[in-house]
Design a protein around this motif. Structure first.
Motif, PDB file in Angstrom:
ATOM      1  N   GLY A   1      43.688  37.084  38.826  1.00 26.03           N
ATOM      2  CA  GLY A   1      43.533  37.435  40.234  1.00 26.03           C
ATOM      3  C   GLY A   1      42.573  38.558  40.516  1.00 26.03           C
ATOM      4  O   GLY A   1      42.680  39.230  41.553  1.00 26.03           O
ATOM      5  N   LEU A   2      41.586  38.775  39.631  1.00 21.63           N
ATOM      6  CA  LEU A   2      40.651  39.880  39.815  1.00 21.63           C
ATOM      7  C   LEU A   2      39.199  39.416  39.879  1.00 21.63           C
ATOM      8  O   LEU A   2      38.289  40.156  39.504  1.00 21.63           O
ATOM      9  N   ALA A   3      38.980  38.234  40.380  1.00 20.07           N
ATOM     10  CA  ALA A   3      37.599  37.740  40.501  1.00 20.07           C
ATOM     11  C   ALA A   3      36.766  38.643  41.404  1.00 20.07           C
ATOM     12  O   ALA A   3      35.533  38.701  41.275  1.00 20.07           O
ATOM     13  N   HIS A   4      37.425  39.386  42.306  1.00 18.25           N
ATOM     14  CA  HIS A   4      36.718  40.273  43.240  1.00 18.25           C
ATOM     15  C   HIS A   4      36.524  41.675  42.689  1.00 18.25           C
ATOM     16  O   HIS A   4      36.036  42.561  43.390  1.00 18.25           O
ATOM     17  N   ARG A   5      36.892  41.901  41.424  1.00 21.88           N
ATOM     18  CA  ARG A   5      36.791  43.243  40.832  1.00 21.88           C
ATOM     19  C   ARG A   5      35.920  43.249  39.572  1.00 21.88           C
ATOM     20  O   ARG A   5      35.989  44.190  38.789  1.00 21.88           O
ATOM     21  N   LEU A   6      35.097  42.261  39.369  1.00 21.03           N
ATOM     22  CA  LEU A   6      34.332  42.152  38.128  1.00 21.03           C
ATOM     23  C   LEU A   6      33.482  43.379  37.857  1.00 21.03           C
ATOM     24  O   LEU A   6      33.349  43.825  36.709  1.00 21.03           O
ATOM     25  N   ASP A   7      32.878  43.955  38.912  1.00 26.16           N
ATOM     26  CA  ASP A   7      31.934  45.055  38.717  1.00 26.16           C
ATOM     27  C   ASP A   7      32.558  46.421  38.991  1.00 26.16           C
ATOM     28  O   ASP A   7      31.851  47.421  39.128  1.00 26.16           O
ATOM     29  N   HIS A   8      33.880  46.492  39.061  1.00 20.76           N
ATOM     30  CA  HIS A   8      34.559  47.757  39.310  1.00 20.76           C
ATOM     31  C   HIS A   8      34.911  48.451  37.994  1.00 20.76           C
ATOM     32  O   HIS A   8      35.400  47.805  37.060  1.00 20.76           O
ATOM     33  N   VAL A   9      34.693  49.759  37.933  1.00 19.95           N
ATOM     34  CA  VAL A   9      35.145  50.557  36.789  1.00 19.95           C
ATOM     35  C   VAL A   9      36.603  50.938  37.029  1.00 19.95           C
ATOM     36  O   VAL A   9      37.105  50.873  38.165  1.00 19.95           O
ATOM     37  N   PRO A  10      37.347  51.334  35.972  1.00 16.00           N
ATOM     38  CA  PRO A  10      38.776  51.620  36.135  1.00 16.00           C
ATOM     39  C   PRO A  10      39.106  52.630  37.225  1.00 16.00           C
ATOM     40  O   PRO A  10      40.139  52.503  37.900  1.00 16.00           O
ATOM     41  N   SER A  11      38.265  53.634  37.418  1.00 21.61           N
ATOM     42  CA  SER A  11      38.563  54.654  38.423  1.00 21.61           C
ATOM     43  C   SER A  11      38.535  54.101  39.845  1.00 21.61           C
ATOM     44  O   SER A  11      39.045  54.729  40.774  1.00 21.61           O
TER      45      SER A  11
END
Length: 238
Positions: free
Chosen positions: A140-150
């Motif tokens: 369920g994280l297809a919208h977070r591919l380019d996000h870093v953990p912070s």
């Protein structure tokens, strides 16, 4: 149903397992004469009070530690016969790990963190990224591919860690208190994800101190003072 009636092939077999740390008068025996078989497709919760040996058992099943006595077989491989390098290869091939801590690299995106789970299999970079994107979509994280953990919530970080654990299609997913650092809503979402993974055939072994979490698993193993004192299979409500 009892564990012995399951017709699925065994993926983990522990025979006469004991684990002692140290020697002489100060030696500490954490596990004693453990006999355990986990079969393909099972969802097993391991419970018990603090100090009962839960995490030690998980480390032995995950080839992160070696037994003092007895044998551990993973997908037919006797772990005692492997060097440390050989155990690393077995872990990279057969096992996925999810811990209470996320262990994500701060400066890498979710996609890069998950793709790193394929480094030891010699997969080319483009294919690693393709599989990582598919694994993140699965959780369920297809919208977070380019996000870093912070830039992600705790629940999203744990979902990323799960995607990293399953990206190479392991035979067994080992989870040690995977909701311990999450709020109740995020923890519930992670547990629902484990339910979904199990429904698609994943073999899951989950260590928890929380009986409510353990009740989600069709099989519950209880440890006390380093011994298995109960091994119960039951129907779980959908």
């Amino acid at each position: 149903m009892t564990p012995a009636t399951d017709p699925s092939p065994p993926v983990l077999e522990l025979t006469g397992i004991s684990r002692t740390y140290g020697a002489g008068p100060t030696a500490l025996t954490v596990l004693r004469d453990v006999e355990l078989t986990v079969r393909e497709g099972e969802y097993v919760a391991v419970v018990g009070p603090s100090g009962s040996g839960k995490s030690t058992l998980l480390n032995l099943m995950g080839a992160l530690d070696r037994a003092s006595d007895g044998s551990v077989r993973l997908a037919g491989h006797d772990l005692a016969s492997y060097s440390d390098a050989g155990l690393s290869r077995l872990r990279a091939t057969y096992l996925g790990f999810v811990f209470q801590q996320f262990f994500l690299l701060d400066r890498q995106t979710a996609l890069e963190n998950v793709a790193d789970g394929l480094l030891y299999q010699g997969v080319r970079r483009a294919e690693r990224r393709r599989r990582a994107a598919a694994a993140l979509e699965r959780v369920g994280l297809a919208h977070r591919l380019d996000h870093v953990p912070s830039r992600m919530s705790g629940g999203e970080c744990q979902r990323t860690a799960i995607a990293r654990a399953v990206v190479h299609a392991p035979r067994v997913l080992l989870a040690d208190e995977p909701t311990g650092n999450l709020d109740s809503a995020s923890g519930a979402a992670v547990l629902e994800l484990f339910d979904e993974l199990h429904a698609t055939g994943a073999t899951i072994i989950l260590v928890t101190h929380d009986p409510g979490i353990a009740e989600r698993a069709p099989r519950m193993i209880t440890l006390r003072d380093g011994r298995i004192v109960d091994d119960l299979c039951r129907e779980v409500a959908a």
